[in-house]
Design a protein around this motif. Structure first.
Motif, PDB file in Angstrom:
ATOM      1  N   VAL A  84       0.860  -1.184   0.000  1.00 13.86           N
ATOM      2  CA  VAL A  84       0.000   0.000   0.000  1.00 13.86           C
ATOM      3  C   VAL A  84       0.896   1.233   0.000  1.00 13.86           C
ATOM      4  O   VAL A  84       1.754   1.392   0.875  1.00 13.86           O
ATOM      5  CB  VAL A  84      -0.934   0.030   1.237  1.00 13.86           C
ATOM      6  N   LYS A  85       0.720   2.102  -0.972  1.00 12.32           N
ATOM      7  CA  LYS A  85       1.567   3.278  -1.095  1.00 12.32           C
ATOM      8  C   LYS A  85       1.021   4.442  -0.271  1.00 12.32           C
ATOM      9  O   LYS A  85      -0.183   4.678  -0.239  1.00 12.32           O
ATOM     10  CB  LYS A  85       1.686   3.693  -2.557  1.00 12.32           C
ATOM     11  N   SER A  86       1.943   5.152   0.384  1.00 13.66           N
ATOM     12  CA  SER A  86       1.573   6.346   1.140  1.00 13.66           C
ATOM     13  C   SER A  86       1.660   7.567   0.233  1.00 13.66           C
ATOM     14  O   SER A  86       2.565   7.661  -0.592  1.00 13.66           O
ATOM     15  CB  SER A  86       2.511   6.543   2.343  1.00 13.66           C
ATOM     16  N   SER A  87       0.722   8.477   0.420  1.00 14.16           N
ATOM     17  CA  SER A  87       0.805   9.756  -0.292  1.00 14.16           C
ATOM     18  C   SER A  87       0.824  10.874   0.738  1.00 14.16           C
ATOM     19  O   SER A  87       0.212  10.767   1.796  1.00 14.16           O
ATOM     20  CB  SER A  87      -0.382   9.934  -1.239  1.00 14.16           C
ATOM     21  N   PHE A  88       1.569  11.909   0.426  1.00 13.23           N
ATOM     22  CA  PHE A  88       1.756  13.004   1.360  1.00 13.23           C
ATOM     23  C   PHE A  88       1.352  14.323   0.711  1.00 13.23           C
ATOM     24  O   PHE A  88       1.564  14.528  -0.481  1.00 13.23           O
ATOM     25  CB  PHE A  88       3.219  13.080   1.820  1.00 13.23           C
ATOM     26  N   VAL A  89       0.758  15.184   1.526  1.00 11.02           N
ATOM     27  CA  VAL A  89       0.427  16.535   1.099  1.00 11.02           C
ATOM     28  C   VAL A  89       1.035  17.496   2.108  1.00 11.02           C
ATOM     29  O   VAL A  89       0.744  17.404   3.310  1.00 11.02           O
ATOM     30  CB  VAL A  89      -1.101  16.759   1.011  1.00 11.02           C
ATOM     31  N   GLN A  90       1.921  18.382   1.621  1.00  7.84           N
ATOM     32  CA  GLN A  90       2.591  19.334   2.512  1.00  7.84           C
ATOM     33  C   GLN A  90       3.262  18.616   3.698  1.00  7.84           C
ATOM     34  O   GLN A  90       3.232  19.076   4.834  1.00  7.84           O
ATOM     35  CB  GLN A  90       1.584  20.361   3.031  1.00  7.84           C
ATOM     36  N   GLY A  91       3.843  17.446   3.408  1.00  5.60           N
ATOM     37  CA  GLY A  91       4.556  16.689   4.439  1.00  5.60           C
ATOM     38  C   GLY A  91       3.671  15.880   5.360  1.00  5.60           C
ATOM     39  O   GLY A  91       4.174  15.210   6.260  1.00  5.60           O
ATOM     40  N   LEU A  92       2.339  15.886   5.144  1.00  3.13           N
ATOM     41  CA  LEU A  92       1.403  15.154   6.000  1.00  3.13           C
ATOM     42  C   LEU A  92       0.837  13.966   5.230  1.00  3.13           C
ATOM     43  O   LEU A  92       0.415  14.112   4.074  1.00  3.13           O
ATOM     44  CB  LEU A  92       0.267  16.068   6.467  1.00  3.13           C
ATOM     45  N   GLU A 131      -8.409   2.626   2.443  1.00  2.00           N
ATOM     46  CA  GLU A 131      -7.561   1.443   2.480  1.00  2.00           C
ATOM     47  C   GLU A 131      -6.487   1.574   3.552  1.00  2.00           C
ATOM     48  O   GLU A 131      -6.232   0.653   4.329  1.00  2.00           O
ATOM     49  CB  GLU A 131      -6.911   1.223   1.117  1.00  2.00           C
ATOM     50  N   MET A 132      -5.864   2.747   3.621  1.00  2.68           N
ATOM     51  CA  MET A 132      -4.816   2.971   4.604  1.00  2.68           C
ATOM     52  C   MET A 132      -5.375   2.999   6.021  1.00  2.68           C
ATOM     53  O   MET A 132      -4.733   2.549   6.973  1.00  2.68           O
ATOM     54  CB  MET A 132      -4.063   4.260   4.303  1.00  2.68           C
ATOM     55  N   LEU A 133      -6.583   3.530   6.180  1.00  8.24           N
ATOM     56  CA  LEU A 133      -7.205   3.595   7.502  1.00  8.24           C
ATOM     57  C   LEU A 133      -7.367   2.202   8.094  1.00  8.24           C
ATOM     58  O   LEU A 133      -7.135   1.997   9.294  1.00  8.24           O
ATOM     59  CB  LEU A 133      -8.563   4.294   7.408  1.00  8.24           C
TER      60      LEU A 133
END
Length: 294
Positions: A78-86, A92-94
């Motif tokens: 499962v790939k993580s995505s970040f917005v402004q470092g968050l 799915e990730m939850l």
């Protein structure tokens, strides 16, 4: 009597005033994910928390688990995505976050404390309506248009209300609560919540004597790079304004301020890498980090 025995007696005698101070008081300890990665460190932490309970302190543990979540996401592809470092927490990730935090991580921490001689029970913020959460909203200023935009982080939440009754029941039964930082919204939606934020909210709701934030830094460093042993809320706010409290330290001190402004006697940023940091902070005159008070 040997020198070692005399040293042990001196240590016990020196700790007595602090044992009396914290007798029957609530101490909330935020335990970071990086420290949980080392088995011996985790077992030592469990022994320290068990000791607190056995000498009359009422510890409540709130844990993180970032490294463990990262490992499971990688394992599941499962790939993580970040917005402004968050990190954005989609549906799915939850599922992965809740599985890891409320599952193996939570039970491992509780088990380490129980193995050391206390009774610990792992729960999440969803149990007993402990943490009612709402969606976390963040804004940022677009560097090109200078327009303020809203960050959508998915199912990342923040505590809206803490109902401490389930914790009070456990504490009253001499059981150490170990809390996973997951909450539930009024509509039943699960939210992933920052562990520091949960610890501050729980400490405030319980009127804790101390909030201990175990982290991987020594504490708040002054403009000269030296550790500051004690600060008032006003001094912390001035340090943020002046810019020498910055970056990752800001959310930590803001959590401490939140707790202190809600009645916690003192919040401490402690270097959790130091052996027995919790005991050093509570039972010695020198402490092990930066104490923030009103």
């Amino acid at each position: 009597m040997t020198d070692d025995a005399l040293d042990q007696m001196a240590i016990l005698a020196g700790a007595l005033p602090f044992l009396k101070r914290y007798d029957d008081q609530i101490v909330v300890v935020k335990y970071g994910g990086h420290a949980m990665g080392e088995e011996e460190t985790a077992l030592r932490f469990g022994r320290d928390i068990a000791l607190l309970e056995q000498v009359g302190v009422n510890p409540v543990v709130v844990h993180g688990g970032g490294p463990q979540i990262n490992a499971m996401l990688k394992r599941l592809g499962v790939k993580s995505s970040f917005v402004q470092g968050l990190r954005v927490t989609d549906e799915e990730m939850l599922d992965v976050v809740e599985m890891v935090l409320a599952g193996p991580v939570n039970k491992q921490v509780a088990s380490a404390i129980t193995r050391a001689g206390a009774i610990a029970v792992g729960i999440s913020g969803k149990d007993g309506g402990l943490i009612q959460a709402r969606k976390l909203t963040r804004t940022y200023r677009d560097p090109d248009s200078h327009i303020e935009r809203v960050l959508d982080l998915g199912f990342v939440g923040e505590p809206e209300r803490v109902d401490p009754r389930v914790l009070q029941l456990l504490i009253g039964a001499d059981i150490v609560p170990v809390v996973a930082p997951v909450g539930v919204g009024a509509d039943g939606q699960t939210y992933n919540i920052n562990a520091d934020t949960v610890a501050g909210a729980i400490a405030g709701a319980l009127g804790a004597e101390r909030l201990l934030m175990l982290t991987d830094v020594r504490g708040v460093l002054g403009p000269d790079g030296q550790l500051i042993p004690e600060m008032t809320v006003a001094e912390v706010k001035a340090g943020i304004e002046a810019g020498w409290i910055s970056a990752g330290m800001i959310p930590k001190v803001e959590t401490c301020i939140y707790a202190v402004e809600r009645g916690v006697k003192g919040a401490v940023i402690v270097d959790g890498r130091v052996p027995h940091a919790v005991l050093l902070e509570l039972f010695t005159g020198t402490g092990a980090g930066t104490l923030i008070r009103a």
